[in-house]
Each structure stands twice: as structure tokens, then as C-alpha cells.
Design a protein around this motif. Structure first.
Motif, mmCIF file in Angstrom:
data_model
loop_
_atom_site.group_PDB
_atom_site.id
_atom_site.type_symbol
_atom_site.label_atom_id
_atom_site.label_comp_id
_atom_site.label_asym_id
_atom_site.label_seq_id
_atom_site.Cartn_x
_atom_site.Cartn_y
_atom_site.Cartn_z
ATOM 1 N N LEU A 88 -5.851 -1.206 1.873
ATOM 2 C CA LEU A 88 -4.974 -2.341 2.161
ATOM 3 C C LEU A 88 -5.431 -3.619 1.466
ATOM 4 O O LEU A 88 -4.910 -4.697 1.753
ATOM 5 C CB LEU A 88 -4.909 -2.582 3.673
ATOM 6 C CG LEU A 88 -4.563 -1.373 4.542
ATOM 7 C CD1 LEU A 88 -4.512 -1.783 6.001
ATOM 8 C CD2 LEU A 88 -3.250 -0.743 4.107
ATOM 9 N N ASN A 138 1.934 -3.070 9.677
ATOM 10 C CA ASN A 138 2.296 -1.778 9.117
ATOM 11 C C ASN A 138 3.818 -1.714 8.985
ATOM 12 O O ASN A 138 4.518 -1.616 10.000
ATOM 13 C CB ASN A 138 1.798 -0.637 10.001
ATOM 14 C CG ASN A 138 1.972 0.723 9.359
ATOM 15 O OD1 ASN A 138 2.759 0.892 8.442
ATOM 16 N ND2 ASN A 138 1.221 1.710 9.850
ATOM 17 N N PRO A 139 4.353 -1.804 7.760
ATOM 18 C CA PRO A 139 3.660 -1.883 6.483
ATOM 19 C C PRO A 139 3.165 -3.303 6.178
ATOM 20 O O PRO A 139 3.722 -4.275 6.681
ATOM 21 C CB PRO A 139 4.727 -1.447 5.479
ATOM 22 C CG PRO A 139 6.010 -1.864 6.112
ATOM 23 C CD PRO A 139 5.811 -1.669 7.592
ATOM 24 N N SER A 169 0.851 -1.185 0.000
ATOM 25 C CA SER A 169 0.000 0.000 0.000
ATOM 26 C C SER A 169 0.889 1.237 0.000
ATOM 27 O O SER A 169 1.566 1.528 0.991
ATOM 28 C CB SER A 169 -0.915 0.017 1.232
ATOM 29 O OG SER A 169 -1.570 1.273 1.353
ATOM 30 N N PRO A 223 4.101 6.880 10.214
ATOM 31 C CA PRO A 223 2.650 7.043 10.365
ATOM 32 C C PRO A 223 2.294 8.271 11.182
ATOM 33 O O PRO A 223 3.073 8.722 12.036
ATOM 34 C CB PRO A 223 2.239 5.751 11.092
ATOM 35 C CG PRO A 223 3.479 5.282 11.788
ATOM 36 C CD PRO A 223 4.610 5.667 10.885
ATOM 37 N N GLN A 281 -0.092 3.700 2.718
ATOM 38 C CA GLN A 281 0.392 3.332 4.046
ATOM 39 C C GLN A 281 1.882 3.599 4.182
ATOM 40 O O GLN A 281 2.349 4.075 5.226
ATOM 41 C CB GLN A 281 0.087 1.860 4.304
ATOM 42 C CG GLN A 281 0.427 1.397 5.725
ATOM 43 C CD GLN A 281 0.296 -0.099 5.861
ATOM 44 O OE1 GLN A 281 0.911 -0.860 5.123
ATOM 45 N NE2 GLN A 281 -0.511 -0.536 6.824
ATOM 46 N N THR A 329 -5.071 5.028 6.616
ATOM 47 C CA THR A 329 -5.641 4.113 5.637
ATOM 48 C C THR A 329 -6.868 3.406 6.211
ATOM 49 O O THR A 329 -7.064 3.346 7.423
ATOM 50 C CB THR A 329 -4.605 3.049 5.220
ATOM 51 O OG1 THR A 329 -4.159 2.336 6.390
ATOM 52 C CG2 THR A 329 -3.404 3.691 4.546
#
Length: 387
Positions: free
Chosen positions: A136, A155-156, A122, A197, A125, A131
């Protein structure tokens, strides 16, 4: 009802002036020779540059690995990290290599170009944006992971990020101290494609002074760094989680959003990624630029000094990336570069072969034109369709 007739303009009615070259034998023969005499010198130059590149490679895992490197072979993922296992790979330099010398790892039989693999990420992301499950969707089923019986979001997410090459190389040769793994990723990728993030924070714990240069030696110990809820002697960890970066002996306090319900990159690959780096780790960014062929190299670091003939360049390796599962191999490579890249004789040979073929074709057509010339526009060569 509006007319569908195109406007009465020279462009839309196809009345623009055009140039149609008449390919006479003289023009065709001359074009072949021109391409030939242009391509052959270019090919020779490219081949010369490729041959000037000095390169050394040692395979240290997979089928065909020499017995001298058997200590580096593993059968399980993260074997080196889990068992504190390490081995060494030593290059005995046969001829001078002018710096900078680039250090690559090479994998075979690993298909990063598979359609499902390439799509399994993504970008939103990776840039650190908020997100939802629609963003995703391409990551499934690697959009979550079960840790200790609890399901956590990844994540990721996706196959690319969660198959990161995680062998660790440390240059132990004291005569070559200028080994660095910074500056190995494309600046455009670092600046625009990756970001922490929203809600992430990290700060260096400044011990005993207003800047890191006044940090006393005691600040490098784990007790001084502290932990979350237990700040330590210099306040590290008073807000967020404390972390000691052993490579720089620096304490950091960091905070990730929704950490209890999310598995972040530094938790999946602690041997490669520091918490304060996250997705901005350059080894990760290099890995995320997928390769087009199943045999590929990726840059790991740079030695900014010259290597002299007779030098022994030794790397301590922590082997964690399992290639036995897909019958692949791992190699460590030292290489210099030329103005057009690393060693690649194929491009030079291609130019030479195409150039030579054009010269030969031009010669054949030239002889034919001199021996049995064809009259231009001779109607005897036309084939009329019979009714």
C-alpha cells in the motif's frame, strides 16, 4: 578466462543476407501516390461515420453552466446526498437517435493522467488479496482515514479510488424505461482486476420461498430486512449485516473482514456503491480506468430503445461530485456510436490531410523528375571530405 568473442555464426557476425531497397525517384513518387490514394478514402469513410453519430450534451455544473441548470451546481462534496438535494437535466431530442444510446458524464480540468494520481492505488488490494504496508506504499497518504476520532484503513486505498465520481443519474422519462447501468465496464476488468477481500460474504435473503421470484411484497420493507443482531421477519441479518437494496427491493446479509477497523468503498460512497457489490460496482470499475486527457467522458449507462425527434429525455441528478475545487465542469452526454466508436472527426481529418499531403508531394516530385531528371548514381552530387 572465457572469450568474449561472439560465436562464428552468420547472425552474430552480421553476415546474414539483407535486402536494401534503392529508392529511385520512380519508387518514391509511386509510394507517395499510393499512400495518398489509400489514406484519403479511409479518411472520408471515418469522417462520414463520425458525422453519422448523433450526440447531445448539457453542462450542469461549473463555470459557464446555463441558468436553467443552476439548481444542479454545488459548492461542497456530497451536497446532494447530505441535503437530499436533486435537480433535473432534460434533453429535447432534435433528431432520431437509434438505440442503443449511451449515457456519459464528462469532466473537464480533471487530470487523471498525473503521475502521482495514476500510481496511487494497489492492484493487489483491488483484486481482494491480503496486503501489507509495502503493498500500500503508493497509496500514502490515502491509505487510512480518521472517522469519528478513530483511524481506519482505507480499502480500496489511494487517490483514484477515493476520488470516485459520485453523482447519481436516474432516468425518469416513462417512455424510455430500458435504462441500465450494467455491462458498462470491460469484462476483462470485471473478471480479472477486481475482487472482494478475503473473508467477504454476501447472500440474498430469500423471503417466503426457495427463490427470489416468490418474494412477497412485504419483504421490500426495511422492517422485513432487519439489521445485524435483529434478523427481521424473514431472517435477514441473522448472520452479518442486513442491507436493503432500494433499487431492486432486495434484502442482503453481508460480512466484511475487520469491518470495525476498515473503511470500505460502500461506506465512503453509499450513494453509488451497494455493500454487496463493493469494488465490483461497475461505475467504480469504469472510473478506475484512468483517462489520458484532462477533458474526458466515462460511460454511465445505456438506453436500449430508440429516441425519436421531439422526445424529452429527463434525468434526475443527485449532485455530489464537487468540481468547483479544481475549476472544472460537469456535463451529461447522450450519444450513439458507429462501428469505430463515438464522434471523433479528428481521426478522419488526419487521414485526409496526410493523404492529400502525400499526393501533393508526389505530384511536385513527379513534375521535378520529368522537367529536370537526376541521373541515378551521378558522382557530381557527392561531396568529398577534404584532408
Amino acid at each position: 578466462m572465457a572469450s568474449r568473442r561472439p560465436a562464428d555464426t552468420p547472425f552474430k557476425q552480421q553476415r546474414l543476407n539483407a535486402w536494401q531497397p534503392i529508392l529511385t525517384p520512380t519508387w518514391v513518387i509511386g509510394t507517395f501516390f499510393l499512400i495518398g490514394i489509400t489514406f484519403i478514402p479511409i479518411g472520408i469513410s471515418l469522417l462520414s461515420q463520425s458525422n453519422a453519430v448523433k450526440e447531445m450534451s448539457i453542462q450542469y455544473d461549473g463555470s459557464g453552466t446555463p441558468n436553467s441548470q443552476s439548481a444542479c451546481m454545488i459548492q461542497a462534496t456530497n451536497e446532494g446526498y447530505a441535503n437530499n438535494k436533486s435537480c433535473t437535466v432534460t434533453f429535447n431530442v432534435a433528431e432520431d437517435m437509434d438505440g442503443p444510446v449511451y449515457v456519459y458524464y464528462e469532466l473537464t480540468n480533471f487530470y487523471q493522467n498525473h503521475r502521482k494520481y495514476v500510481k496511487s492505488l494497489s492492484f493487489k488490494q483491488l483484486r481482494g488479496e491480503v496486503t501489507d504496508h509495502h503493498d500500500l506504499a503508493d497509496c500514502a497518504p490515502l491509505d487510512h482515514v480518521v472517522v469519528g476520532g478513530a483511524t481506519k484503513a482505507l480499502n480500496p486505498c489511494g487517490l483514484v479510488a477515493n476520488s470516485l465520481f459520485n453523482d447519481v443519474f436516474n432516468l425518469t422519462s416513462s417512455q424510455h424505461p430500458s435504462f441500465t447501468d450494467s455491462g458498462i465496464a470491460w469484462s476483462s476488468d470485471v473478471d480479472s482486476k477486481f475482487g472482494q477481500p478475503e473473508g467477504f460474504s454476501a447472500a440474498e435473503c430469500l423471503c417466503g420461498g426457495s427463490d427470489a421470484s416468490t418474494t412477497p411484497p412485504g419483504c421490500s420493507s426495511a422492517s422485513m430486512c432487519g439489521s445485524s443482531g435483529s434478523p427481521g421477519a424473514y431472517g435477514c441479518g441473522s448472520s452479518g449485516t442486513a442491507h436493503l437494496d432500494a433499487s431492486t427491493s432486495t434484502c442482503y446479509a453481508y460480512t466484511y473482514p475487520d469491518d470495525d477497523n476498515t473503511q470500505y468503498l460502500y461506506e465512503s460512497y453509499p450513494m453509488v456503491v451497494q455493500p454487496q457489490e463493493g469494488v465490483l460496482n461497475e461505475h467504480f470499475i469504469v472510473w478506475m480506468r484512468t483517462a489520458g486527457l484532462p477533458k474526458f467522458r466515462k460511460l454511465y449507462g445505456i438506453i436500449n430503445t430508440d429516441l425519436k425527434a421531439g422526445d424529452a429525455v429527463t434525468f434526475e441528478v443527485s449532485p455530489n461530485f464537487n468540481v468547483a475545487s479544481f475549476a472544472g465542469t460537469k456535463s451529461l452526454v447522450l450519444s450513439t456510436v458507429s462501428w469505430f466508436g463515438g464522434k471523433n472527426p479528428f481521426l478522419g481529418y488526419s487521414y485526409i490531410v496526410v493523404g492529400a499531403a502525400c499526393v501533393v508531394a508526389g505530384g511536385i516530385f513527379g513534375v521535378k523528375h520529368m522537367v529536370r531528371p537526376r541521373k541515378l548514381g551521378d558522382t557530381r552530387y557527392l561531396v568529398w571530405k577534404e584532408a
